[in-house]
Design an enzyme around this catalytic site. Structure first.
Site, PDB file in Angstrom:
ATOM      1  N   HIS A   1      15.948 -24.457  12.297  1.00 38.52           N
ATOM      2  CA  HIS A   1      15.800 -23.820  10.993  1.00 38.52           C
ATOM      3  C   HIS A   1      14.574 -24.322  10.233  1.00 38.52           C
ATOM      4  CE1 HIS A   1      16.931 -23.038   6.714  1.00 38.52           C
ATOM      5  NE2 HIS A   1      17.521 -21.964   7.204  1.00 38.52           N
TER       6      HIS A   1
ATOM      7  N   ASN B   1      23.179 -16.333   0.534  1.00 33.10           N
ATOM      8  CA  ASN B   1      23.550 -15.135   1.289  1.00 33.10           C
ATOM      9  C   ASN B   1      25.003 -14.744   1.033  1.00 33.10           C
ATOM     10  OD1 ASN B   1      20.959 -15.078   2.701  1.00 33.10           O
ATOM     11  ND2 ASN B   1      21.715 -16.877   3.775  1.00 33.10           N
TER      12      ASN B   1
END
Length: 429
Positions: free
Chosen positions: A190, A288
């Site tokens: 990531h 999110n």
């Protein structure tokens, strides 16, 4: 010399296959994080102890080992459940569990591109970079000279062919010591992906990935473990360290945090406010948890941080579209063009983003984690062109750029300042 890229095949990974050794955990795998902590220290967790006096803190540290110290009368330590209960009974102190924050990507969105030569050459300038430059014919990027982008994440592969020359600092805040220098290994992917979107410089053959500000310097700060999770005190320590480094070296720093949680941590709030007051610009993924209103995570929800929403590579109502998964702000602040707690500020490309990967290759991921470094890179590029700007003036410049490209697509997106895209899509031109 940089390593030569080798060809492999494209593999699409389902969410069930996303083990840390192979790549990103969607939103951070908390079960794996707990296992990591147990394997390192036994069955323990992190707590913040606050006392009335510094003497009391020093006395407690003889029994409960110091992890991170804050403001003299507070520090963190790892304890068992039994020790936690015992601490709660002591007079003249308060003790609370430390929050855990996670990477902000969409579950199941990872695609590892291991045919390096074919994929990288075709996506040297990914769609998001072309969009933020407002140039579909773009073949390379530039800008960001003398600006540092501190990527607080799962670490970064600073030997990646597209990041090697820009890497300036590499530090680990997740170890038992408060900070380990020259160590920022990324076994998750990531953080390496985020760094590439912000400042990838294409590699020696110029066939690798370009980020928004390819001349900026990278400060790679590992604050999350391989599972994609990390304790708030380690993250706060890294934020303060970046701010102190900015002052000590007299350089301009943009902090990118593609991480978050739904709960607010006082440790991180204080650290972000500290960094902002010392001239650092803080950019963070909005989260999110959309598309319901009032879902912006922390630290993005803080007024002293820029919350970045996720745009898809599709048009709706004549503009890019905010992804359904992208967190939204509060409905009662729509249209005021004032940043309050829980507001989204700016939107940027975040869906199906191609970028650098921890194994030396490339990957495609979606989420506000991917949108945030686009804004961090843009901030670095603008700051390099306007070195007299303060961080406050730089932020105002980003907001003005966003106003000039209103985003109308997606739930709750509309004319002006809205809870989906904020001020709009800030671009180079």
């Amino acid at each position: 010399m940089k390593k030569t890229m080798k060809a492999l095949a494209v593999v699409a990974l389902s969410a069930s296959m996303l083990m840390p050794i192979h790549g990103v955990q969607a939103q951070g795998d908390f079960d794996d994080f707990k296992k990591e902590q147990m394997s390192k220290r036994g069955e323990t967790f992190r707590v913040l102890i606050t006392a009335n006096t510094e003497g009391k803190i020093m006395q407690l540290q003889s029994t409960y080992e110091l992890r991170n110290e804050f403001d003299g009368n507070a520090y963190t330590t790892d304890v068992t459940a039994k020790q936690f209960e015992a601490l709660k009974k002591l007079p003249d102190i308060t003790v609370e569990k430390v929050d855990v924050l996670s990477i902000q990507m969409e579950p199941g969105s990872l695609e590892v591109s291991q045919d390096v030569d074919a994929m990288a050459a075709s996506q040297s300038v990914p769609w998001g970079i072309k969009a933020i430059y407002n140039d579909n014919t773009l073949t390379s990027t530039s800008g960001g000279s003398n600006i540092r982008i501190a990527v607080l994440d799962t670490g970064v592969n600073v030997n990646h062919s597209d990041l090697y020359y820009n890497a300036e600092q590499c530090k680990d805040f997740t170890q038992t010591a408060s900070m380990v220098n020259n160590s920022c290994v990324d076994r998750n992917g990531h953080g390496t992906h985020v760094a590439g979107s912000a400042l990838g410089e294409g590699g020696d053959d110029r066939r690798g990935v370009y980020g928004v500000a390819s001349n900026a310097k990278l400060w790679a700060y590992k604050v999350l473990t391989d599972s994609g999770n990390g304790y708030a005190d380690d993250i706060a320590n890294a934020i303060r360290h970046a701010a102190d480094q900015a002052s000590a070296q007299r350089v301009k720093v943009v902090i990118n945090m593609s991480l978050g949680s739904q709960g607010e941590s006082s440790l991180i709030t204080n650290a972000v406010n500290y960094a902002y007051s010392r001239g650092v610009l803080v950019v963070a993924a909005a989260g999110n948890d959309g598309y319901a209103p009032g879902t912006i995570g922390y630290p993005a929800a803080l007024p002293s941080a820029i919350a970045v929403a996720n745009l898809e590579n599709r048009q709706e109502k004549g503009t890019y579209r905010v992804a359904n998964s992208s967190s939204r702000g509060f409905s009662n602040t729509t249209g005021d063009y004032v940043i309050q707690k829980g507001d989204v500020e700016i939107s940027a490309p975040g869906s199906s983003i191609f970028s650098t990967w921890y194994n030396g290759g490339y990957a495609t991921i979606s989420g506000t984690s991917m949108a945030s470094p686009h804004v961090a890179g843009l901030a670095a590029k603008i700051w390099a062109e306007n070195p007299s700007f303060t961080n406050v003036q730089l932020r105002a410049n980003l907001q003005n750029r966003a106003r000039s490209y209103d985003v109308l697509g997606g739930y709750y997106a509309g004319n002006g300042d809205d809870i989906a895209a904020g001020f709009g899509f800030a671009r180079v031109r």
